[in-house]
Design a protein around this motif. Sequence first.
Motif, short mmCIF file in Angstrom:
data_model
loop_
_atom_site.label_atom_id
_atom_site.label_comp_id
_atom_site.label_asym_id
_atom_site.label_seq_id
_atom_site.Cartn_x
_atom_site.Cartn_y
_atom_site.Cartn_z
N ILE A 1 0.87 -1.16 0.03
CA ILE A 1 -0.11 0.02 0.19
C ILE A 1 0.86 1.29 -0.07
N ALA A 2 1.93 1.12 0.94
CA ALA A 2 2.84 2.47 0.73
C ALA A 2 3.53 2.51 -0.34
N ASP A 3 3.93 1.61 -1.01
CA ASP A 3 4.50 1.63 -2.52
C ASP A 3 3.56 2.51 -3.35
N ARG A 4 2.38 1.92 -3.55
CA ARG A 4 1.39 2.71 -4.39
C ARG A 4 0.98 4.00 -4.00
N VAL A 5 1.06 4.54 -2.59
CA VAL A 5 1.04 5.78 -2.15
C VAL A 5 2.17 6.76 -2.63
N GLY A 6 3.31 6.00 -2.63
CA GLY A 6 4.38 6.76 -3.22
C GLY A 6 4.82 7.83 -2.53
N GLY A 7 5.33 9.05 -2.90
CA GLY A 7 5.80 10.30 -1.88
C GLY A 7 4.48 11.23 -1.49
N ARG A 8 3.22 10.57 -1.79
CA ARG A 8 2.23 11.48 -1.42
C ARG A 8 1.97 11.41 0.00
N THR A 9 1.22 12.35 0.52
CA THR A 9 0.89 12.60 2.04
C THR A 9 -0.40 11.61 2.24
N VAL A 10 -0.50 10.68 3.05
CA VAL A 10 -1.77 10.17 3.60
C VAL A 10 -2.38 10.56 4.59
N ARG A 11 -3.63 11.30 4.20
CA ARG A 11 -4.38 12.14 5.16
C ARG A 11 -4.97 11.55 6.14
N ALA A 12 -5.34 10.12 5.87
CA ALA A 12 -6.15 9.27 6.91
C ALA A 12 -6.28 7.90 6.43
N ILE A 13 -5.94 6.97 7.24
CA ILE A 13 -6.63 5.49 6.94
C ILE A 13 -7.66 5.31 7.50
N VAL A 14 -8.69 5.00 6.72
CA VAL A 14 -10.08 5.21 7.06
C VAL A 14 -10.38 3.64 6.78
N CYS A 15 -10.89 3.16 7.93
CA CYS A 15 -11.60 1.71 7.89
C CYS A 15 -12.95 1.49 7.73
N THR A 16 -13.63 0.86 6.62
CA THR A 16 -14.94 0.63 6.64
C THR A 16 -15.65 -0.21 7.72
N HIS A 17 -14.98 -0.96 8.54
CA HIS A 17 -15.15 -1.79 9.41
C HIS A 17 -14.19 -2.32 10.05
N ALA A 18 -14.09 -3.09 11.26
CA ALA A 18 -12.86 -3.52 11.98
C ALA A 18 -12.72 -5.12 12.01
N HIS A 19 -13.19 -5.79 10.79
CA HIS A 19 -12.79 -7.07 10.83
C HIS A 19 -11.33 -7.11 10.48
N ASN A 20 -10.79 -8.24 10.90
CA ASN A 20 -9.21 -8.26 10.76
C ASN A 20 -8.73 -7.92 9.52
N ASP A 21 -9.37 -8.56 8.45
CA ASP A 21 -8.75 -8.38 6.90
C ASP A 21 -8.80 -7.08 6.68
N HIS A 22 -9.56 -6.20 7.14
CA HIS A 22 -9.73 -4.64 6.74
C HIS A 22 -8.65 -3.83 7.42
#
Length: 206
Positions: A45-66
């Motif tokens: 995921i970080a590789d795809r983000v590259g040099g951009r700023t991540v404003r937030a990591i948003v969880c649609t729900h809290a099942h472990n795979d997400h």
Amino acid sequence: MLDRVITSGTFSLDGGTWDVDNNVWLVGGAREVLVIDAAHDARAIADRVGGRTVRAIVCTHAHNDHINAARELAALTGAPIRLHPADQVLWEQVYGDEVPYQPLADGEKLEAGGITLEVIHTPGHSPGAVCLHAADLCAVFSGDTLFKGGPGATGRSYSSFETIIESIRDRLLTLPGETVVHTGHGDSTSIRAEAPHLEEWIARGH
């Protein structure tokens, strides 16, 4: 812009474990993004983000795979983790009280790179499940609430078929028909494609 990373791992709940492929969505612009559902592989995921700023990591729900890459991705990017607090019990199954998050609220708006996501609380798959409506993109990120072909699973702890049907009917199928539904697993669909099948799902009862 909209980008997707597909990551692979396992989903575990109620004593069972299943292999899964997850959609991780990146929404934003050239300088900053929101990451929706940090699943399995923080480095990818970080590789795809590259040099951009991540404003937030948003969880649609809290099942472990997400959420199982959320802690590492937060450490890599410095971004806050956002989750609806009704999923606290599921969050604790993965992280206990070690990893903090900032609570999401129904109707809250998140923004990155000129794209706004509105939080829609859609309980049923889990108590704190949310969908994220991007009117700018004519899209909604549905997590595991709505898939191509029907609602998310409700046969496990902390889920309710009646509640997910109510959430889909009242909160999602009221969106414009052309709205693209980007799901937590598998292929995207649209509100127009899914809306005619609501009564079938109710009759099927799962």
